[in-house]
Design an enzyme around this catalytic site. Structure first.
Site, PDB file in Angstrom:
ATOM      1  CB  SER A 106      13.048   1.256  12.527  1.00 32.41           C
ATOM      2  OG  SER A 106      11.840   0.981  13.195  1.00 32.41           O
TER       3      SER A 106
ATOM      4  N   GLY B  90     -13.776  29.804  44.119  1.00 31.30           N
ATOM      5  CA  GLY B  90     -14.427  30.570  45.187  1.00 31.30           C
ATOM      6  C   GLY B  90     -13.434  30.853  46.308  1.00 31.30           C
TER       7      GLY B  90
ATOM      8  CG  HIS C 215     -16.325  25.407  47.694  1.00 28.26           C
ATOM      9  ND1 HIS C 215     -14.988  25.509  47.817  1.00 28.26           N
ATOM     10  CD2 HIS C 215     -16.792  25.299  48.949  1.00 28.26           C
ATOM     11  CE1 HIS C 215     -14.641  25.474  49.093  1.00 28.26           C
ATOM     12  NE2 HIS C 215     -15.732  25.344  49.790  1.00 28.26           N
TER      13      HIS C 215
ATOM     14  CG  ASP D  78      -9.250  23.960  44.042  1.00 26.51           C
ATOM     15  OD1 ASP D  78      -9.795  23.095  43.338  1.00 26.51           O
ATOM     16  OD2 ASP D  78      -9.862  24.692  44.828  1.00 26.51           O
TER      17      ASP D  78
ATOM     18  CG  ASP E 120       9.960  -0.352   3.345  1.00 30.33           C
ATOM     19  OD1 ASP E 120       8.780  -0.367   2.945  1.00 30.33           O
ATOM     20  OD2 ASP E 120      10.479  -1.293   4.002  1.00 30.33           O
TER      21      ASP E 120
ATOM     22  CG  LEU F 234      -2.109  -0.959   1.143  1.00 27.74           C
ATOM     23  CD1 LEU F 234      -2.692  -1.240   2.526  1.00 27.74           C
ATOM     24  CD2 LEU F 234      -3.197  -0.369   0.239  1.00 27.74           C
TER      25      LEU F 234
ATOM     26  CB  ALA G 147      -0.797  -2.500  17.568  1.00 25.76           C
TER      27      ALA G 147
ATOM     28  CG  HIS H  50     -11.428  26.560  38.948  1.00 21.54           C
ATOM     29  ND1 HIS H  50     -12.485  27.389  39.242  1.00 21.54           N
ATOM     30  CD2 HIS H  50     -11.531  25.510  39.789  1.00 21.54           C
ATOM     31  CE1 HIS H  50     -13.178  26.867  40.241  1.00 21.54           C
ATOM     32  NE2 HIS H  50     -12.624  25.721  40.584  1.00 21.54           N
TER      33      HIS H  50
ATOM     34  CB  ALA I 253      -4.725  -3.651  -0.355  1.00 25.35           C
ATOM     35  N   GLY I 254      -4.460  -6.517  -1.607  1.00 25.47           N
ATOM     36  CA  GLY I 254      -3.515  -7.598  -1.851  1.00 25.47           C
ATOM     37  C   GLY I 254      -2.107  -7.073  -1.674  1.00 25.47           C
TER      38      GLY I 254
ATOM     39  CB  ILE J 137     -15.694  30.480  37.185  1.00 27.00           C
ATOM     40  CG1 ILE J 137     -15.818  29.065  37.773  1.00 27.00           C
ATOM     41  CG2 ILE J 137     -16.783  30.739  36.174  1.00 27.00           C
ATOM     42  CD1 ILE J 137     -17.069  28.864  38.605  1.00 27.00           C
TER      43      ILE J 137
ATOM     44  CB  SER K  53      -6.759  -6.856  17.333  1.00 26.22           C
ATOM     45  OG  SER K  53      -6.715  -8.068  16.688  1.00 26.22           O
TER      46      SER K  53
END
Ligand code: NAI
Length: 743
Positions: A80, A539, A412, A516, A45, A26, A172, A521, A201-202, A536, A170
């Site tokens: 690689s 408090g 809060h 916190d 490659d 491919l 991966a 926030h 694909a072949g 926000i 599967s």
């Protein structure tokens, strides 16, 4: 315009593409197609065998030759994919940029799961998942900087559906889909798009498993056009998954059943309830198709809201057969539960960070003692006392049975902090939390959490967190509790002092570094889930601002004077707004109210600070009790009010009352209301002249009486109020309490 495709061919002139594993199969067709349409291509490659063994440069070289023979631009790379930086560097060295990454390299090491060795597992993950990560990460910043990028991940139907003998592969392959989904989100604002294909694909990977006719029909050339389109700058597809093969292309998406709520009101969720709802859980009729995490969660909210409405209906006997219902908190099981001990170790850094977080600045010379550890008077701001205790709050919610925690719905509500000693500027503090009570406010549940913080064995401070869980009310619980530290409204006159400070747009980003970490926030998406336009301010950060205003205004920044603070968080503050603290001095009780100046909205309501002298020194026989009692506030208030009308009261009442206030069964404070001598007076300690009546009551019950929640006669008969001496006079006292201690 049927020939539009021919008129406007999709070109890649000026674009640079890396195609991994492009020496055959491919990858080779992708490289050829892109090069034919103007792209400069790095043909990568390793040239190993199908199992990932060996290496050779010939595979990549042949493809580069083919491209060049047709007049295209290509360079080989033999690394690689695990060395992604080198591959991307080849693109930069040859062409100066990188626009397209096609993660295609792959190997197979098929085995039944029982026979899969560590090597079989690791090699597959390394080439497919880690390799794609390494190449993509190496390209990422270049794409971000140029605000353009197209990325392809190669998954497989084996990952989507599973396939015998391919557990390693599967895992991966579907891992790559997860990676792609997140890159699509993170890259979006930089015009970096990432899509995933599951091709058929072949090739040498499939030639042993597919018959020849099928291999012929499934040419790689029937996959490559999809990849080219997804990599084109005019394509806006992002975060999608396609199956492709034999000239056919289909798009996949998630589907989710309407599902079922299996938990019944006020009950535990059980495996049996799951079994009994199984058919509905798995029924795909009217299934939804959530496209994003956000959509997935918001669908969940819709379901929960609907259930809430239905829950109301289920109260109605005519709909008694209704089975769906949300549960609510279960106070019987939760109240009194101890939160596992938390430990907070800190150096000078944390108090300084906290001081910056609540807006202190070196512009103000008297802030230096909170910002510079070398200052002679280096101190911790009193409200830093909430920091060691806050982990208990996070731990507490999980301990409430029947409470479904959705952190975007947790607010809060109120905070009380009482200092027993000035906070050390470094050290290790231990905090012990207890769920003090759970209240049902209809629209939500309030969880009262008491946290005592110790330095070794010494109690340093006490916090009461009041947490409001939106939507968790209506479980049939009580509305009030004698455990609540009460709020007080300010006097009805213009404030005695006002201080204001502009918060910075990064105030919340800075304050959260105190530990916190609620994303509300900082993360706009999370804030949007909670119904806020923007993240926000904490408090507790606004509380820190207000507290230091009071400390400066009335205590000359002397932390030893600061005894306690109570606030109710009435409205959110958006970082960047101006906080204005209005203050009223009533002896050493400082009422306060904080507003956002820009909107004039009250953000801290019913609030007050108690400074050290608020508790008068015992005159005689005083208990020397240090801890703040709630009744102290009431007596301070009565004292203030008696001043104006004392003479009148002396005439009316002509008696001396002594109050013995108990805490945990011991006398914790004594107060005397002398309405016999002079113009009347209230002082701490036992009566200096013979008292006519002595009352004994617990601090909590006393508050219940003055706030009108407990009838004194009932309290007397219930043994909560003990009276010695002239009992008839107590009726006169009742009038005084009613008129002079309204809280
Ligand atoms: P292929 O074996 O012809 O091509 C894979 C190429 O990757 C080979 O040229 C190989 O030398 C190279 N490669 C392997 N390890 C490498 C490494 N560490 N670094 C650089 N290059 C390396 O196989 P094919 O069929 O073209 O597969 C391409 C991709 O499509 C693979 O990721 C495969 O898992 C996936 N795929 C293919 C299917 C098919 O029906 N052919 C089905 C589902 C997925």
């Amino acid at each position: 315009m049927s020939a539009s495709g021919a008129v406007l061919p999709l070109r890649f002139d000026g674009k640079v593409a890396v195609v991994t594993g492009a020496g055959g199969g491919l990858g080779r067709t992708y490289a050829l197609l892109l090069a034919e349409r103007g792209a400069s291509v790095v043909v990568n490659d390793l040239g190993g065998n199908i199992k990932g063994e060996g290496k050779s440069s010939s595979a990549a070289d042949r493809v580069v030759e083919d491209i060049r023979a047709k007049g295209g631009k290509a360079v080989p790379n033999y690394d690689s994919v695990e060395e992604g930086e080198k591959i991307v560097q080849t693109a930069l060295d040859a062409y100066g940029r990188i626009d397209i990454v096609i993660n295609n390299a792959g190997i197979l090491r098929d085995r039944s799961f029982a026979r899969t060795s560590d090597l079989d597992w690791d090699l597959i993950q390394r080439v497919h998942l880690r390799g794609s990560f390494k190449v993509t990460r190496a390209a990422w910043n270049h794409m971000r900087n140029q605000k353009y990028g197209r990325i392809i991940m190669t998954a497989s139907s084996s990952g989507i559906y599973g396939n015998f003998g391919q557990a390693n592969y599967s895992a991966a392959k579907l891992g790559l889909l997860g990676l792609s989904n997140t890159l699509a989100i993170e890259g979006q604002k930089y015009n970096i798009q990432c899509n995933t294909i599951a091709p058929t694909a072949g090739s040498r990977l499939t030639q042993t498993v597919l018959p020849q006719e099928l291999l012929d029909a499934l040419k790689p050339e029937f996959v490559a056009p999809l990849v080219a389109w997804l990599c084109h700058e005019s394509c806006q597809e992002n975060g999608s998954l396609f199956e492709v093969g034999g000239g056919w292309i289909g798009k996949l998406r998630w589907e989710r059943t309407l599902g079922a709520t299996v938990m019944q009101k006020n009950q535990q969720m059980t495996p049996e309830a799951v079994r009994d709802s199984w058919e509905r859980i798995c029924d795909f009729e009217n299934a939804t198709k959530p496209k994003s995490n956000k959509e997935s969660i918001s669908t969940l909210y819709e379901v929960l809201n609907k259930l809430d409405e239905k829950k109301g209906a289920s109260m109605n006997p005519t709909s008694g057969s209704m089975q769906v219902s949300t549960s609510g908190p279960n106070p019987a099981e939760a109240v009194g539960k101890k939160i596992p001990l938390t430990e907070y170790t800190y150096t000078n850094l944390q108090p300084i960070l906290y001081a910056l977080g609540v807006g202190m600045t070196t512009k103000d010379p008297d802030h230096l003692k909170f910002l510079f550890e070398g200052n002679e008077e280096f101190s911790c701001l009193p409200t830093f006392g909430v920091i060691p205790a806050q982990d208990s709050m996070n731990g507490s919610l999980a301990l409430v049975p029947g409470l479904n925690i959705d952190f975007t719905k947790v607010l809060h509500g109120e905070q009380y902090l009482e200092l027993h000693k000035p906070l050390p500027t470094s050290g290790t503090l231990k905090s012990e939390g207890t769920i003090a009570d759970i209240l049902d406010k209809g629209s939500g549940a309030v969880i009262l959490l008491d946290v005592h913080t110790y330095n070794e064995k010494d109690l340093v401070c006490y916090n009461q967190f009041s947490v409001f869980v939106v939507g968790a009310g209506g479980f049939g619980g009580k509305r009030t509790s004698d455990k609540v530290k009460v709020t007080m409204n300010p006097p009805n006159r213009p404030p005695d002092a006002i201080m204001r400070d502009l918060t910075s747009v990064d105030q919340a980003a800075l304050y959260r570094l105190n530990g916190d970490w609620n994303p509300l926030h900082i993360d706009p998406n999370f804030a949007a889930f909670g119904g806020f336009k923007k993240p926000i301010l904490h408090g507790l950060c606004s509380m820190g601002f207000a507290a230091r205003h009071v400390l400066k205004q009335y205590a000359n920044n002397d932390v030893t004077k600061f005894k306690a603070i109570k606030v109710r968080f009435a409205k959110p503050v958006v970082p960047g707004q101006t906080l204005e603290t209005e203050m009223w001095k009533e002896g050493n009780l400082i009422h306060l109210q904080a507003k956002v100046k820009e909107s004039n909205e009250v953000v801290l309501a019913g609030a007050y600070v108690i400074l050290e002298e608020a508790v008068q020194k015992p005159k005689a026989n005083g208990t020397g009790m240090k801890a703040q009692l709630q009744s102290d506030l009431v007596f301070a208030e009565i004292s203030r009010r008696i001043k104006n009308v004392g003479k009148e009261l002396v005439k009316k009442v002509n008696a001396i009352f002594q109050w013995d206030i108990t805490k945990d069964g011991n006398t914790a404070a004594q107060w005397t209301i002398d309405l016999k001598n002079g113009s009347g007076e209230l002082y701490k300690g036992a009566a200096q002249h013979q008292a006519d009546t002595i009352f004994t009551m617990s601090d909590e019950d006393f508050i219940q009486v003055v706030s009108g929640k407990l009838n004194p006669q009932k309290a007397f008969f219930a043994g909560k109020l003990k009276v010695k001496g002239n009992i008839m006079l107590s009726q006169k006292l009742e009038i005084i309490l009613k008129d002079y201690a309204k809280l």
